[in-house]
Design a protein around this motif. Sequence first.
Motif, PDB file in Angstrom:
ATOM      1  N   CYS A  83     -54.045  33.760  -1.570  1.00  0.00           N
ATOM      2  CA  CYS A  83     -53.278  33.720  -2.811  1.00  0.00           C
ATOM      3  C   CYS A  83     -51.946  34.455  -2.706  1.00  0.00           C
ATOM      4  O   CYS A  83     -50.964  34.038  -3.316  1.00  0.00           O
ATOM      5  CB  CYS A  83     -54.102  34.305  -3.951  1.00  0.00           C
ATOM      6  SG  CYS A  83     -54.885  35.877  -3.543  1.00  0.00           S
ATOM      7  N   GLU A 142     -57.982  34.386  -3.685  1.00  0.00           N
ATOM      8  CA  GLU A 142     -58.252  33.122  -3.016  1.00  0.00           C
ATOM      9  C   GLU A 142     -58.424  33.434  -1.539  1.00  0.00           C
ATOM     10  O   GLU A 142     -57.595  34.139  -0.947  1.00  0.00           O
ATOM     11  CB  GLU A 142     -57.086  32.148  -3.202  1.00  0.00           C
ATOM     12  CG  GLU A 142     -56.904  31.685  -4.624  1.00  0.00           C
ATOM     13  CD  GLU A 142     -55.718  30.748  -4.782  1.00  0.00           C
ATOM     14  OE1 GLU A 142     -55.263  30.175  -3.767  1.00  0.00           O
ATOM     15  OE2 GLU A 142     -55.253  30.601  -5.923  1.00  0.00           O
ATOM     16  N   PRO A 143     -59.489  32.932  -0.927  1.00  0.00           N
ATOM     17  CA  PRO A 143     -59.713  33.216   0.493  1.00  0.00           C
ATOM     18  C   PRO A 143     -58.643  32.581   1.382  1.00  0.00           C
ATOM     19  O   PRO A 143     -57.914  31.683   0.958  1.00  0.00           O
ATOM     20  CB  PRO A 143     -61.089  32.615   0.769  1.00  0.00           C
ATOM     21  CG  PRO A 143     -61.341  31.655  -0.330  1.00  0.00           C
ATOM     22  CD  PRO A 143     -60.520  32.085  -1.497  1.00  0.00           C
ATOM     23  N   TRP A 144     -58.567  33.061   2.606  1.00  0.00           N
ATOM     24  CA  TRP A 144     -57.622  32.524   3.577  1.00  0.00           C
ATOM     25  C   TRP A 144     -57.968  31.061   3.834  1.00  0.00           C
ATOM     26  O   TRP A 144     -59.122  30.727   4.088  1.00  0.00           O
ATOM     27  CB  TRP A 144     -57.692  33.335   4.868  1.00  0.00           C
ATOM     28  CG  TRP A 144     -56.554  33.056   5.788  1.00  0.00           C
ATOM     29  CD1 TRP A 144     -56.617  32.417   6.982  1.00  0.00           C
ATOM     30  CD2 TRP A 144     -55.185  33.416   5.597  1.00  0.00           C
ATOM     31  NE1 TRP A 144     -55.370  32.343   7.550  1.00  0.00           N
ATOM     32  CE2 TRP A 144     -54.462  32.949   6.714  1.00  0.00           C
ATOM     33  CE3 TRP A 144     -54.487  34.073   4.581  1.00  0.00           C
ATOM     34  CZ2 TRP A 144     -53.092  33.119   6.852  1.00  0.00           C
ATOM     35  CZ3 TRP A 144     -53.126  34.250   4.725  1.00  0.00           C
ATOM     36  CH2 TRP A 144     -52.437  33.776   5.851  1.00  0.00           C
ATOM     37  N   PRO A 145     -56.985  30.158   3.774  1.00  0.00           N
ATOM     38  CA  PRO A 145     -57.256  28.718   3.874  1.00  0.00           C
ATOM     39  C   PRO A 145     -57.863  28.292   5.214  1.00  0.00           C
ATOM     40  O   PRO A 145     -57.465  28.781   6.275  1.00  0.00           O
ATOM     41  CB  PRO A 145     -55.870  28.088   3.708  1.00  0.00           C
ATOM     42  CG  PRO A 145     -55.026  29.135   3.080  1.00  0.00           C
ATOM     43  CD  PRO A 145     -55.575  30.437   3.533  1.00  0.00           C
ATOM     44  N   LEU A 146     -58.796  27.387   5.131  1.00  0.00           N
ATOM     45  CA  LEU A 146     -59.481  26.857   6.303  1.00  0.00           C
ATOM     46  C   LEU A 146     -58.491  26.288   7.317  1.00  0.00           C
ATOM     47  O   LEU A 146     -58.609  26.521   8.518  1.00  0.00           O
ATOM     48  CB  LEU A 146     -60.484  25.784   5.869  1.00  0.00           C
ATOM     49  CG  LEU A 146     -61.347  25.150   6.944  1.00  0.00           C
ATOM     50  CD1 LEU A 146     -62.211  26.187   7.646  1.00  0.00           C
ATOM     51  CD2 LEU A 146     -62.222  24.072   6.329  1.00  0.00           C
ATOM     52  N   ARG A 168     -56.810  28.890   9.816  1.00  0.00           N
ATOM     53  CA  ARG A 168     -57.680  29.828  10.536  1.00  0.00           C
ATOM     54  C   ARG A 168     -57.117  30.307  11.874  1.00  0.00           C
ATOM     55  O   ARG A 168     -57.570  31.293  12.414  1.00  0.00           O
ATOM     56  CB  ARG A 168     -59.056  29.203  10.794  1.00  0.00           C
ATOM     57  CG  ARG A 168     -59.931  29.186   9.592  1.00  0.00           C
ATOM     58  CD  ARG A 168     -61.201  29.962   9.830  1.00  0.00           C
ATOM     59  NE  ARG A 168     -62.033  29.889   8.654  1.00  0.00           N
ATOM     60  CZ  ARG A 168     -63.223  29.363   8.619  1.00  0.00           C
ATOM     61  NH1 ARG A 168     -63.755  28.851   9.703  1.00  0.00           N
ATOM     62  NH2 ARG A 168     -63.900  29.360   7.498  1.00  0.00           N
ATOM     63  N   HIS A 206     -67.337  34.906   2.966  1.00  0.00           N
ATOM     64  CA  HIS A 206     -67.063  33.832   2.007  1.00  0.00           C
ATOM     65  C   HIS A 206     -65.978  34.225   0.996  1.00  0.00           C
ATOM     66  O   HIS A 206     -65.322  33.365   0.421  1.00  0.00           O
ATOM     67  CB  HIS A 206     -68.350  33.419   1.275  1.00  0.00           C
ATOM     68  CG  HIS A 206     -68.890  34.484   0.381  1.00  0.00           C
ATOM     69  ND1 HIS A 206     -69.543  35.612   0.861  1.00  0.00           N
ATOM     70  CD2 HIS A 206     -68.865  34.611  -0.962  1.00  0.00           C
ATOM     71  CE1 HIS A 206     -69.897  36.374  -0.167  1.00  0.00           C
ATOM     72  NE2 HIS A 206     -69.498  35.787  -1.277  1.00  0.00           N
ATOM     73  N   GLU A 236     -61.962  30.715   3.541  1.00  0.00           N
ATOM     74  CA  GLU A 236     -62.380  29.446   2.966  1.00  0.00           C
ATOM     75  C   GLU A 236     -63.295  28.699   3.942  1.00  0.00           C
ATOM     76  O   GLU A 236     -63.121  28.762   5.158  1.00  0.00           O
ATOM     77  CB  GLU A 236     -61.130  28.612   2.691  1.00  0.00           C
ATOM     78  CG  GLU A 236     -61.366  27.358   1.899  1.00  0.00           C
ATOM     79  CD  GLU A 236     -60.063  26.641   1.626  1.00  0.00           C
ATOM     80  OE1 GLU A 236     -59.592  26.729   0.479  1.00  0.00           O
ATOM     81  OE2 GLU A 236     -59.518  26.013   2.561  1.00  0.00           O
ATOM     82  N   GLY A 237     -64.296  28.030   3.389  1.00  0.00           N
ATOM     83  CA  GLY A 237     -65.210  27.224   4.205  1.00  0.00           C
ATOM     84  C   GLY A 237     -66.390  27.983   4.758  1.00  0.00           C
ATOM     85  O   GLY A 237     -67.182  27.432   5.515  1.00  0.00           O
TER      86      GLY A 237
END
Length: 116
Positions: free
Chosen positions: A35, A55-59, A62, A103, A107-108
């Motif tokens: 985010c 918001e988690p780190w985007p898949l 990675r 989690h 993300e994922g």
Amino acid sequence: MNVHGHEVRGVGVDGETRCAHYGTDRDVVALKFGCCETYYPCFRCHAETTDHDAEPWPLERRDEPAVLCGACGAELAAQEYMGVDSCPECGTRFNPACVDHYHLYFEGVEETPDRR
């Protein structure tokens, strides 16, 4: 707090990224959130010091640096960090219980039962 040349935000952050919530010898990582692309020692620090939802780190990102070793300043990609129990640069051991919160950071990743 400036840790090895990187801004790390949080509550009571020390020079190796420990915070008011997690302060053991092995709590030496800060994680970027998707985010705000800012390092925080933990999800609680993010919640207490921002005005937005985490918001988690985007898949799909990675392979980009998203984890900071507070011991030496190495930046690790999320996929690299999730595959080790210590820093590949300096050998400092990471807290194995952090896997319970992957989690929230990446993300994922499916939620695992908390071991506490």
